[in-house]
Design a protein around this motif. Structure first.
Motif, mmCIF file in Angstrom:
data_model
loop_
_atom_site.group_PDB
_atom_site.id
_atom_site.type_symbol
_atom_site.label_atom_id
_atom_site.label_comp_id
_atom_site.label_asym_id
_atom_site.label_seq_id
_atom_site.Cartn_x
_atom_site.Cartn_y
_atom_site.Cartn_z
ATOM 1 N N TRP A 49 3.875 -7.184 2.645
ATOM 2 C CA TRP A 49 2.868 -7.202 1.581
ATOM 3 C C TRP A 49 3.227 -8.242 0.528
ATOM 4 C CZ3 TRP A 49 -1.860 -5.043 0.777
ATOM 5 C CH2 TRP A 49 -2.372 -5.134 -0.516
ATOM 6 N N LYS A 50 4.490 -8.235 0.084
ATOM 7 C CA LYS A 50 4.921 -9.202 -0.937
ATOM 8 C C LYS A 50 4.769 -10.633 -0.434
ATOM 9 C CE LYS A 50 8.000 -6.675 -3.950
ATOM 10 N NZ LYS A 50 7.407 -7.236 -5.143
ATOM 11 N N GLN A 53 1.121 -11.480 -0.594
ATOM 12 C CA GLN A 53 0.667 -11.697 -1.973
ATOM 13 C C GLN A 53 0.934 -13.134 -2.437
ATOM 14 O OE1 GLN A 53 -0.513 -8.809 -4.670
ATOM 15 N NE2 GLN A 53 -1.557 -9.150 -2.725
ATOM 16 N N THR A 54 1.962 -13.777 -1.889
ATOM 17 C CA THR A 54 2.252 -15.167 -2.264
ATOM 18 C C THR A 54 1.247 -16.143 -1.660
ATOM 19 O OG1 THR A 54 3.739 -15.664 -0.405
ATOM 20 C CG2 THR A 54 4.730 -14.670 -2.385
ATOM 21 N N ALA A 60 -3.830 -9.054 -7.064
ATOM 22 C CA ALA A 60 -2.394 -8.790 -7.133
ATOM 23 C C ALA A 60 -2.193 -7.293 -7.291
ATOM 24 C CB ALA A 60 -1.751 -9.541 -8.296
ATOM 25 N N ASP A 62 1.046 -4.676 -7.023
ATOM 26 C CA ASP A 62 2.468 -4.417 -6.812
ATOM 27 C C ASP A 62 2.783 -3.060 -7.433
ATOM 28 O OD1 ASP A 62 5.281 -4.262 -6.844
ATOM 29 O OD2 ASP A 62 5.477 -6.425 -7.027
ATOM 30 N N PRO A 73 -9.860 -11.778 -3.239
ATOM 31 C CA PRO A 73 -8.737 -12.594 -2.782
ATOM 32 C C PRO A 73 -9.207 -13.867 -2.087
ATOM 33 C CG PRO A 73 -8.998 -10.657 -1.387
ATOM 34 C CD PRO A 73 -10.014 -10.547 -2.487
ATOM 35 N N HIS A 106 -1.465 -8.306 4.776
ATOM 36 C CA HIS A 106 -2.077 -7.294 3.908
ATOM 37 C C HIS A 106 -2.574 -6.093 4.711
ATOM 38 C CE1 HIS A 106 -2.062 -10.562 0.927
ATOM 39 N NE2 HIS A 106 -2.003 -9.566 0.061
#
Length: 175
Positions: A49-50, A53-54, A60, A62, A73, A106
């Motif tokens: 997931w992290k 996210q990039t 966003a 978290d 997105p 995701h």
């Protein structure tokens, strides 16, 4: 006739080392598989997931840091650049690989968190892990080996009791 170690479990008021070892192993073997699966699902989902996210802008989420920015997105320019210049996957153009990776990083972690289609999601993330290992970061095998072990565990043992997969199986005749 008893063996000497079994006949003397206590040595001068102390418990013999082999008895302590046996008790420790018995205690550790009582760790529930569902706890291991839950921690595995949460941990490996966070990794992917992290990373996902990039690759996007406009959304966003978290849970650990408390960052929430809701929006539509979109693939970031940085993600396309990385797939063109650094990742350079064979056979897959960067314009396809970057959005596919962003979506996969995701969707599959979310499914893992829910414990829904767990084995399939773990298999998809294992395929991504192998791709990253073979074509992008071949020197990162210690990290990728840990990811692979977690994903293989989930593929082999499933998500555990705290999952939608388990609930569906119980309520739809699968267990």
């Amino acid at each position: 006739m008893s063996t000497i170690p079994d006949a003397l479990p206590h040595l001068h008021g102390r418990i013999a080392p082999h008895v302590l070892l046996r008790r420790a192993i018995a205690l550790l073997s009582r760790i529930p598989d569902s706890l291991i699966a839950f921690i595995a699902r949460f941990s490996i989902a966070a990794v992917f997931w992290k990373s996902g996210q990039t690759k996007i802008e406009g959304l966003a989420i978290d849970l650990v840091s408390g960052e929430f920015r809701l929006g539509v997105p979109q693939l970031s320019d940085d993600a396309l650049y990385l797939f063109r210049e650094e990742y350079r996957l064979p056979l897959i153009p960067p314009e396809v690989a970057a959005p596919a990776a962003a979506v996969a990083e995701h969707v599959f972690p979310l499914l893992l968190l829910l414990g829904l289609a767990t084995r399939l999601s773990a298999a998809a993330l294992l395929a991504m892990t192998l791709t990253i290992q073979l074509f992008v970061y071949p020197d990162a095998y210690p990290t990728h080996g840990v990811w692979a072990a977690v994903l293989l565990y989930l593929m082999a043992h499933g998500p555990g009791r705290v999952s939608l997969d388990h609930w569906i199986a119980r309520h739809c005749g699968g267990h």
